[in-house]
Design an enzyme around this catalytic site. Structure first.
Site, PDB file in Angstrom:
ATOM      1  N   LYS A  35       0.781  -1.266   0.148  1.00  0.00           N
ATOM      2  CA  LYS A  35       0.130  -0.024  -0.044  1.00  0.00           C
ATOM      3  C   LYS A  35       0.955   1.131  -0.153  1.00  0.00           C
ATOM      4  CE  LYS A  35      -2.150  -1.155   3.876  1.00  0.00           C
ATOM      5  NZ  LYS A  35      -1.484  -2.214   4.213  1.00  0.00           N
ATOM      6  N   ARG A  44     -10.070   0.552   8.430  1.00  0.00           N
ATOM      7  CA  ARG A  44      -9.484  -0.873   8.714  1.00  0.00           C
ATOM      8  C   ARG A  44     -10.795  -1.589   9.495  1.00  0.00           C
ATOM      9  NH1 ARG A  44      -3.824   0.189   8.616  1.00  0.00           N
ATOM     10  NH2 ARG A  44      -2.657  -1.653   9.151  1.00  0.00           N
ATOM     11  N   ARG A  97      11.579  -5.528   5.135  1.00  0.00           N
ATOM     12  CA  ARG A  97      11.228  -4.342   5.082  1.00  0.00           C
ATOM     13  C   ARG A  97      12.240  -3.542   5.899  1.00  0.00           C
ATOM     14  NH1 ARG A  97       5.384  -1.804   5.406  1.00  0.00           N
ATOM     15  NH2 ARG A  97       5.505  -2.854   7.371  1.00  0.00           N
ATOM     16  N   ARG A 137      11.069  -1.641  11.653  1.00  0.00           N
ATOM     17  CA  ARG A 137       9.823  -1.275  12.210  1.00  0.00           C
ATOM     18  C   ARG A 137       9.540  -2.354  13.428  1.00  0.00           C
ATOM     19  NH1 ARG A 137       4.938   0.366   8.328  1.00  0.00           N
ATOM     20  NH2 ARG A 137       3.802  -1.031   9.771  1.00  0.00           N
ATOM     21  N   ARG A 184      -0.736  -9.018  13.286  1.00  0.00           N
ATOM     22  CA  ARG A 184      -1.226  -8.177  12.251  1.00  0.00           C
ATOM     23  C   ARG A 184      -1.853  -8.780  11.346  1.00  0.00           C
ATOM     24  NH1 ARG A 184       3.963  -5.091  10.574  1.00  0.00           N
ATOM     25  NH2 ARG A 184       2.625  -4.168   9.359  1.00  0.00           N
TER      26      ARG A 184
HETATM   27  P1  AP5 Z   1       4.878  -1.691   1.937  1.00  0.00           P
HETATM   28  O1  AP5 Z   1       4.681  -0.849   0.817  1.00  0.00           O
HETATM   29  O2  AP5 Z   1       5.314  -0.977   3.037  1.00  0.00           O
HETATM   30  O3  AP5 Z   1       3.496  -2.307   2.318  1.00  0.00           O
HETATM   31  P2  AP5 Z   1       2.201  -1.929   3.052  1.00  0.00           P
HETATM   32  O4  AP5 Z   1       1.109  -2.472   2.512  1.00  0.00           O
HETATM   33  O5  AP5 Z   1       2.231  -0.213   3.256  1.00  0.00           O
HETATM   34  O6  AP5 Z   1       2.430  -2.221   4.759  1.00  0.00           O
HETATM   35  P3  AP5 Z   1       2.485  -1.632   5.928  1.00  0.00           P
HETATM   36  O7  AP5 Z   1       3.002  -2.567   6.881  1.00  0.00           O
HETATM   37  O8  AP5 Z   1       2.890  -0.436   6.189  1.00  0.00           O
HETATM   38  O9  AP5 Z   1       0.762  -1.778   6.177  1.00  0.00           O
HETATM   39  P4  AP5 Z   1      -0.144  -2.129   7.569  1.00  0.00           P
HETATM   40  O10 AP5 Z   1      -1.423  -1.694   7.062  1.00  0.00           O
HETATM   41  O11 AP5 Z   1       0.341  -3.042   8.476  1.00  0.00           O
HETATM   42  O12 AP5 Z   1       0.663  -0.725   8.420  1.00  0.00           O
HETATM   43  P5  AP5 Z   1       0.249   0.818   8.716  1.00  0.00           P
HETATM   44  O13 AP5 Z   1       1.509   1.547   8.710  1.00  0.00           O
HETATM   45  O14 AP5 Z   1      -0.775   1.116   7.971  1.00  0.00           O
HETATM   46  O15 AP5 Z   1       5.522  -2.799   1.270  1.00  0.00           O
HETATM   47  C1  AP5 Z   1       6.012  -3.774   2.245  1.00  0.00           C
HETATM   48  C2  AP5 Z   1       7.398  -4.492   2.070  1.00  0.00           C
HETATM   49  O16 AP5 Z   1       7.324  -5.090   0.540  1.00  0.00           O
HETATM   50  C3  AP5 Z   1       8.652  -3.399   1.546  1.00  0.00           C
HETATM   51  O17 AP5 Z   1       9.764  -3.829   2.083  1.00  0.00           O
HETATM   52  C4  AP5 Z   1       8.399  -3.146  -0.142  1.00  0.00           C
HETATM   53  O18 AP5 Z   1       9.855  -2.573  -0.500  1.00  0.00           O
HETATM   54  C5  AP5 Z   1       8.103  -4.423  -0.379  1.00  0.00           C
HETATM   55  N1  AP5 Z   1       7.372  -4.349  -1.686  1.00  0.00           N
HETATM   56  C6  AP5 Z   1       6.034  -3.763  -1.979  1.00  0.00           C
HETATM   57  N2  AP5 Z   1       5.529  -3.997  -3.029  1.00  0.00           N
HETATM   58  C7  AP5 Z   1       6.344  -4.981  -3.548  1.00  0.00           C
HETATM   59  C8  AP5 Z   1       6.383  -5.900  -4.828  1.00  0.00           C
HETATM   60  N3  AP5 Z   1       5.439  -5.510  -5.708  1.00  0.00           N
HETATM   61  N4  AP5 Z   1       7.097  -6.962  -4.820  1.00  0.00           N
HETATM   62  C9  AP5 Z   1       8.081  -7.339  -4.060  1.00  0.00           C
HETATM   63  N5  AP5 Z   1       8.249  -6.391  -2.831  1.00  0.00           N
HETATM   64  C10 AP5 Z   1       7.447  -5.609  -2.748  1.00  0.00           C
HETATM   65  O19 AP5 Z   1      -0.246   0.550  10.172  1.00  0.00           O
HETATM   66  C11 AP5 Z   1       0.727   0.210  11.325  1.00  0.00           C
HETATM   67  C12 AP5 Z   1      -0.201   0.095  12.630  1.00  0.00           C
HETATM   68  O20 AP5 Z   1      -0.789   1.386  12.933  1.00  0.00           O
HETATM   69  C13 AP5 Z   1      -1.234  -1.047  12.526  1.00  0.00           C
HETATM   70  O21 AP5 Z   1      -0.728  -2.366  12.963  1.00  0.00           O
HETATM   71  C14 AP5 Z   1      -2.312  -0.466  13.669  1.00  0.00           C
HETATM   72  O22 AP5 Z   1      -1.739  -0.603  15.100  1.00  0.00           O
HETATM   73  C15 AP5 Z   1      -2.003   1.037  13.493  1.00  0.00           C
HETATM   74  N6  AP5 Z   1      -3.219   1.625  12.481  1.00  0.00           N
HETATM   75  C16 AP5 Z   1      -2.779   2.072  11.199  1.00  0.00           C
HETATM   76  N7  AP5 Z   1      -3.938   2.431  10.626  1.00  0.00           N
HETATM   77  C17 AP5 Z   1      -4.872   2.018  11.556  1.00  0.00           C
HETATM   78  C18 AP5 Z   1      -6.384   2.076  11.375  1.00  0.00           C
HETATM   79  N8  AP5 Z   1      -7.064   2.585  10.408  1.00  0.00           N
HETATM   80  N9  AP5 Z   1      -7.112   1.483  12.641  1.00  0.00           N
HETATM   81  C19 AP5 Z   1      -6.547   1.314  13.739  1.00  0.00           C
HETATM   82  N10 AP5 Z   1      -5.141   1.055  13.694  1.00  0.00           N
HETATM   83  C20 AP5 Z   1      -4.449   1.390  12.675  1.00  0.00           C
END
Ligand code: AP5
Length: 216
Positions: free
Chosen positions: A13, A88, A127, A160, A171
């Site tokens: 994402k 979410r 990552r 992270r 997660r």
């Molecule tokens: P990346 O692009 O970083 O993936 P992502 O989907 O953004 O992953 P996140 O872990 O950031 O998502 P998340 O939803 O768990 O975390 P968030 O920060 O929102 O890619 C991942 C890896 O893969 C990278 O190394 C990249 O280089 C690689 N990659 C990407 N595309 C690729 C491809 N095509 N091929 C190969 N490799 C690839 O949330 C964190 C925490 O915040 C949550 O756990 C929760 O506690 C809290 N939180 C956030 N939002 C909310 C909400 N709305 N409600 C409640 N709690 C929330």
């Protein structure tokens, strides 16, 4: 144009949001990046959110809805947005609907990135993230030019806390229980586009851009 990027942790994402937001000149609102900045700033919201985030759980809906409603409200009416990591839960999706109705906005597309759990674990544990500019790298798939240093801003890259293998499992479980049902919610509304997120980064971007049409 107003978009949501929906998908499990590690689906890409953040990686895709940066590209798609630039392509369509959208404001990129990542709930995870906003929360991590609050934690780094040791704000009241950051202190309340930190424990949930480090354990792989979800931050309570009322805190998230207030935080994201404020950010959306801060955007000028002319600015389209791309939401990454929000909503979410069903409560968050309903709260967002209400917020958009109240402000005369609507959703154009919800992009659903599909990646199997086994690939997600590999992506998350490898990552590396820039705490300063939020750029994302992977030790194998997209390493920085200099080990441990952000290509874009030169800051030291971080692993992270919630990317440790034991937290990744929690997660993924939270995603399947709380967030995956939103796929059907938005499919019923006729705005969902399923995208195979297992292809290389450029191919995924091209598929998302095609699913969004001209962006008009
Ligand atoms: P990346 O692009 O970083 O993936 P992502 O989907 O953004 O992953 P996140 O872990 O950031 O998502 P998340 O939803 O768990 O975390 P968030 O920060 O929102 O890619 C991942 C890896 O893969 C990278 O190394 C990249 O280089 C690689 N990659 C990407 N595309 C690729 C491809 N095509 N091929 C190969 N490799 C690839 O949330 C964190 C925490 O915040 C949550 O756990 C929760 O506690 C809290 N939180 C956030 N939002 C909310 C909400 N709305 N409600 C409640 N709690 C929330």
């Amino acid at each position: 144009m107003n978009l949501i990027l929906l998908g499990p942790p590690g689906a890409g994402k953040g990686t895709q949001a940066a590209r798609v937001a630039e392509r369509f000149s959208l404001a990129h609102l990542s709930s995870g990046d906003i929360l991590r900045a609050e934690v780094r700033g040791d704000t009241e919201l950051g202190r309340r959110a930190k424990g949930y985030m480090n354990a792989g759980g979800l931050v309570p809906d009322d805190l998230i809805l207030e935080m994201m409603s404020r950010r959306i409200g801060d955007l000028g009416r002319a600015s389209g947005f791309l939401l990454d990591g929000f909503p979410r839960t069903a409560v968050q999706a309903e709260g967002l609907d209400q917020r958009l109705t109240d402000s005369g906005r609507h959703l154009d597309r919800v992009i659903h990135l599909i990646v199997p759990d086994a690939a997600l674990e590999l992506r998350l544990t490898g990552r590396r993230s820039c705490p300063q500019c939020n750029a994302v790298y992977h030790t194998t798939f997209s390493p920085p030019r200099q080990d441990g240093v952000c290509d874009r801003c030169g800051a030291a890259l971080a692993h992270r806390t919630d990317d440790q293998p034991e937290v990744v499992g929690t997660r993924l479980k939270m995603y399947h229980e709380q967030t995956r049902p939103l796929v059907d919610y938005y499919r019923r509304r006729g705005v969902l586009a399923d995208i195979d997120g297992e292809r290389d980064v450029d191919a995924v971007t091209a598929a998302i851009v095609a699913a969004c049409g001209s962006g008009a």
